[in-house]
Design a protein around this motif. Sequence first.
Motif, short mmCIF file in Angstrom:
data_model
loop_
_atom_site.label_atom_id
_atom_site.label_comp_id
_atom_site.label_asym_id
_atom_site.label_seq_id
_atom_site.Cartn_x
_atom_site.Cartn_y
_atom_site.Cartn_z
N GLY A 194 0.81 -1.21 0.00
CA GLY A 194 0.00 0.00 0.00
C GLY A 194 0.84 1.25 0.00
N LYS A 195 1.93 1.22 0.79
CA LYS A 195 2.82 2.39 0.83
C LYS A 195 3.47 2.63 -0.52
CE LYS A 195 3.81 1.78 5.65
NZ LYS A 195 4.65 0.96 6.53
N VAL A 196 3.88 1.53 -1.17
CA VAL A 196 4.51 1.67 -2.49
C VAL A 196 3.51 2.26 -3.47
CG1 VAL A 196 5.43 0.41 -4.47
CG2 VAL A 196 6.16 -0.19 -2.17
N LEU A 197 2.27 1.74 -3.45
CA LEU A 197 1.24 2.24 -4.37
C LEU A 197 0.97 3.72 -4.10
CD1 LEU A 197 -0.82 1.56 -6.58
CD2 LEU A 197 -2.45 1.01 -4.79
N PHE A 198 0.85 4.10 -2.83
CA PHE A 198 0.58 5.48 -2.48
C PHE A 198 1.74 6.38 -2.91
CE2 PHE A 198 0.66 8.93 0.81
CZ PHE A 198 -0.42 9.62 0.31
N ALA A 199 2.98 5.97 -2.60
CA ALA A 199 4.14 6.80 -2.95
C ALA A 199 4.24 6.97 -4.46
CB ALA A 199 5.42 6.17 -2.40
N ASN A 200 3.97 5.89 -5.20
CA ASN A 200 4.04 5.99 -6.66
C ASN A 200 2.94 6.88 -7.22
OD1 ASN A 200 6.28 4.45 -6.90
ND2 ASN A 200 5.35 2.87 -8.18
N MET A 201 1.75 6.78 -6.64
CA MET A 201 0.67 7.62 -7.13
C MET A 201 0.93 9.08 -6.81
SD MET A 201 -2.63 5.15 -6.67
CE MET A 201 -3.74 6.45 -6.37
N VAL A 202 1.48 9.35 -5.62
CA VAL A 202 1.84 10.72 -5.25
C VAL A 202 2.87 11.27 -6.25
CG1 VAL A 202 3.21 12.02 -3.57
CG2 VAL A 202 1.28 10.68 -2.81
N THR A 203 3.85 10.43 -6.59
CA THR A 203 4.88 10.89 -7.52
C THR A 203 4.31 11.12 -8.92
OG1 THR A 203 6.55 9.70 -6.29
CG2 THR A 203 7.11 10.35 -8.51
N LEU A 204 3.40 10.23 -9.34
CA LEU A 204 2.90 10.33 -10.70
C LEU A 204 1.96 11.51 -10.90
CD1 LEU A 204 2.31 6.71 -11.88
CD2 LEU A 204 3.60 8.46 -13.05
N THR A 205 1.24 11.92 -9.87
CA THR A 205 0.41 13.09 -10.05
C THR A 205 1.31 14.31 -10.00
OG1 THR A 205 -0.04 13.04 -7.70
CG2 THR A 205 -1.72 12.14 -9.11
N PRO A 206 1.36 15.08 -11.09
CA PRO A 206 2.27 16.22 -11.11
C PRO A 206 1.89 17.20 -10.01
CG PRO A 206 1.39 15.77 -13.28
CD PRO A 206 0.60 14.95 -12.33
N GLY A 207 2.90 17.81 -9.42
CA GLY A 207 2.64 18.72 -8.32
C GLY A 207 3.10 18.15 -7.00
N THR A 208 3.28 16.82 -6.96
CA THR A 208 3.81 16.21 -5.74
C THR A 208 4.80 15.12 -6.13
OG1 THR A 208 1.89 14.76 -5.73
CG2 THR A 208 1.85 16.61 -4.21
#
Lengths: 108, 156
Positions: free
Chosen positions: A52-66
């Motif tokens: 879950g942490k990996v998925l969250f961190a990757n999604m945070v990175t993929l959304t531009p702005g974070t």
Amino acid sequence: MKRALAWIRVAVTFIVELGKSTIAVVRAVLGPTERLRPAILAVPLDIRSSAGKVLFANMVTLTPGTTSLDISPDGRILYVHVLDAPDRDAAIADMKATLESRVREVLP
Amino acid sequence: MTEILAALLLVLGAAIALIAAIGVARLPDAFLRMHAATKAGVVGAGLMLAGAGLAFGGADAWLRVGLIVLFLLVTVPISSHALGRAAYIGGAPLWPGSADALAGVLPRQSIDEDGGLPILAKHAAAMPAPAIEAMPTPPGGLARPASTGGKSGTPS
């Protein structure tokens, strides 16, 4: 079946966030850069599973702005660089409310 | 109809890739530039791939488009995360006014104050700067040629 629905919700949330934040990045690039308020924020994590942490961190990175920069050794705090965060607490709350709560439904 | 939609997607994707490139040139610090480079790049590439999928049509093309997008989504955040962490530890300067919750959490190398890389400043100091000697030098003026030389060597 319920799980599949939750995954679809994750995907939809992700695509919506991706669209919203692409617009934010386009505005940041074409607008005056002096007005940006970038920040490195500490986001406390409620997710406990590693996946879950990996998925969250990757999604945070993929959304531009974070961009996720680092995770604390005990895995409870994610350090995130935010493109424009005039209100830091609101930025953290927003990330937790949209992306993290969806991720927790599929990978607690 | 399909052709028009495909063309629209291609143009939109290319426009976003262009804006991402402008962002890399314009934004003031390494972390901000990464926002533009890595992720607007994914959106731009994704839209262009969708356009290509529409233009070629067929399950074969869509399978490839799907796989490429999947690999982009899996690999881009990892490289971006690694680059950002390396930039922080390497001491890449933060845009003034940035909050820094990582201060004291990760070790951070220091770079000299005007943001030039130490190795470039050293290189510039080793070079002769004859034009400066002709001017009346203010106190501390001798230190300047080295720093401006160092700056011109780094992309600003």
